[in-house]
Design an enzyme around this catalytic site. Structure first.
Site, mmCIF file in Angstrom:
data_model
loop_
_atom_site.group_PDB
_atom_site.id
_atom_site.type_symbol
_atom_site.label_atom_id
_atom_site.label_comp_id
_atom_site.label_asym_id
_atom_site.label_seq_id
_atom_site.Cartn_x
_atom_site.Cartn_y
_atom_site.Cartn_z
ATOM 1 N N CYS A 179 10.374 20.259 64.342
ATOM 2 C CA CYS A 179 11.058 20.414 65.613
ATOM 3 C C CYS A 179 11.835 21.728 65.679
ATOM 4 O O CYS A 179 12.015 22.399 64.668
ATOM 5 C CB CYS A 179 12.093 19.299 65.788
ATOM 6 S SG CYS A 179 11.382 17.663 65.760
ATOM 7 N N GLY A 188 7.272 22.961 67.911
ATOM 8 C CA GLY A 188 6.905 21.610 68.337
ATOM 9 C C GLY A 188 6.326 21.638 69.731
ATOM 10 O O GLY A 188 6.950 22.186 70.643
ATOM 11 N N ASN A 205 16.285 18.516 63.817
ATOM 12 C CA ASN A 205 15.138 19.110 63.136
ATOM 13 C C ASN A 205 15.267 18.729 61.664
ATOM 14 O O ASN A 205 16.250 19.090 61.016
ATOM 15 C CB ASN A 205 15.158 20.637 63.292
ATOM 16 C CG ASN A 205 14.078 21.334 62.476
ATOM 17 O OD1 ASN A 205 14.219 22.490 62.114
ATOM 18 N ND2 ASN A 205 12.993 20.655 62.186
#
Ligand code: SF4
Length: 469
Positions: free
Chosen positions: A5, A34, A108
């Site tokens: 992410c 992402g 993340n």
């Protein structure tokens, strides 16, 4: 392999413009981290408003949705799932309400003790709406906020969660950012017009015409209120564990991490490859796009001519209909095509960032041989990947990793290459320029920077919680 992410958090001074558009542009800059879902949450002075959706940033947002997100404090997220199903419920930012307010969070990384924590929370009455580890983090923080002030609540959170995490939260009128004690995933701080921001990569700060100030330190909590930044160092470990694949592959070449331009690191890796694995060849060529900068480094060090021989189709999106089994070759050619005149009769050095299963590399070697290459020497900018990642990178299981069960010459045979060379561990560490004790190389060595059940740990006795101040 996919990164998990990208996150961003921005706080502008009260007279600043709406923050949502800035977050939208920052997420655009982080799109490579992402592509499955995107979302933005903004605090409007009374409530947190969120818009999330499946797809690319450009597919999830339009002008009308951005206009509805009014406020000067916000966070954003682009997602590729590692924990939790691929569905809208698991997209982020996640919002968790509690008696004193609400928290929005974007993450993340990946927790290694998420299931255990979720079970404990469920047993004591918490109800979860998603299968993601991010909701576990939000629930723990909310519980701790009911008992402690903010720094102590985050300290208590950090004592409980184990894994990689670069987190951004909206808590009332502040943006809160936390990086795990080992600094596994990146997070940096920038100054923008009328305020401050944090983001997974400095390219997001560049996009907003801002100025990169520094990385968030491992174990640091950063609070941004009314455009001003306050720092609290909540954990002090004697070493860090920055993910080496950020340098090799995941981060954009124009990003700066730990004071190093990723482009320069990749050129250095290419030069190390040329030193460690020279070859008698006519042309150095990259597998696009991730092999390009590595091939530039190999070419500069070896003096061998650089020429592009493969072209990637950049317009294959998520909606691409995969041809059936007997059109497999068509599928490969749709994604990548050869530039035949550059290949015919050439002894090629083909440079890429990594070999995971070996299937794509084998097909590409096959393509260039069919296009007339006389010899194909494969050079790889990472050591062999022989173990899975538990810390936020979507990677196949150990059984699927070709280097986990084959020697280098065995991999070369599968690839049908004339030679194969991986950069060494030492060469990689020197190219990055960070001491090995401050890098995570778990998937390259099978030794991880923290305790993962069933795996070897670099410091088996180390309990991260003990280092939370
Ligand atoms: S195990 Fe590999 S991919 Fe995962 S964080 Fe460590 S270096 Fe990065």
């Amino acid at each position: 392999m996919h990164d998990a992410c990208g996150v961003v958090g921005i706080s502008l001074r009260e007279n600043g413009n709406n923050v949502a558009k800035s977050i939208y542009y920052a997420l655009y800059a982080l799109q490579h981290r992402g592509q499955e879902a995107a979302g933005i949450s903004v605090y409007d002075g009374k409530t947190i408003r969120t818009h999330r959706g499946m797809g690319l940033v450009s597919e999830v947002f339009n002008d009308a949705q951005i206009a509805l997100l009014r406020g000067v404090v916000g966070i954003g997220h682009v997602r590729y799932p590692t924990t939790g199903r691929s569905c809208i419920e698991n997209s982020q930012p996640l919002l968790v309400k509690y008696k004193d307010g609400a928290v929005a969070v974007a993450h993340n990384g990946n927790l290694v003790n998420s299931n255990q924590l979720r079970e404990q929370l469920e047993q004591s009455g918490d109800i979860f709406h998603t299968t993601s580890d991010t909701e576990v983090i939000a629930h723990i923080l909310v519980r701790e906020l009911l008992r402690h002030d903010l720094p102590d609540a985050v300290r208590a959170l950090m004592r409980k969660i184990v894994g990689s995490y670069s987190l951004v939260f909206i808590l009332g009128d502040i943006v809160l950012a936390v990086r795990d004690p080992l600094g596994i995933k990146p997070l940096c701080i920038g100054e923008v017009e009328s305020g401050m921001m944090v983001a997974s990569e400095s390219v997001a700060i560049d996009t907003l015409n801002g100025r990169l100030l520094r990385d968030v330190r491992p174990g640091e909590m950063v609070i941004i209120r009314n455009g001003e930044l306050f720092s609290h160092q909540l954990s002090r470990l004697p070493c860090a564990a920055h993910c080496v694949f950020e340098y090799i592959y995941f981060a954009r070449p124009d990003s700066i991490m730990d004071g190093r331009l990723i482009y320069d690191v990749r050129v250095n890796i290419g030069a190390k490859l040329a030193d460690e694995h020279p070859a008698n060849a006519d042309t150095v060529t990259p597998i696009p796009d991730s092999g390009i900068t590595l091939a530039v480094g190999y070419h500069q060090r070896s003096g061998i001519n650089y020429r592009e021989c493969l072209m990637k189709n950049r317009y294959i999106g998520r909606t691409f209909i995969m041809p059936d089994q007997n059109m497999r070759e068509t599928a490969v050619r749709l994604k990548m095509n050869t530039i035949r005149p550059n290949i015919q009769g050439q002894r090629l050095i083909l440079v890429d960032d990594s070999i995971v299963r070996g299937t794509t590399s084998r097909r590409i070697v096959n393509m260039v041989k069919n296009a007339g290459a006389k010899e194909v020497h494969v050079r790889i900018g990472s050591p062999p990947i022989m173990a899975p990642c538990y810390l936020g990178i979507d990677m196949p299981s150990r059984e699927e990793l070709i280097a986990a069960y084959k020697t280098i010459s065995g991999v070369q045979t599968v690839l049908e290459a004339d030679s194969l060379g991986y950069v060494s561990h030492k060469g990689l560490v020197e190219a990055i320029g960070i001491p090995e004790r401050n890098l995570c190389m778990g998937c390259l060595t099978g030794i991880y920077p923290l305790d993962i059940p069933g795996e070897k740990c670099a410091a088996a006795q180390m309990t991260l919680a003990e280092y939370v101040c």
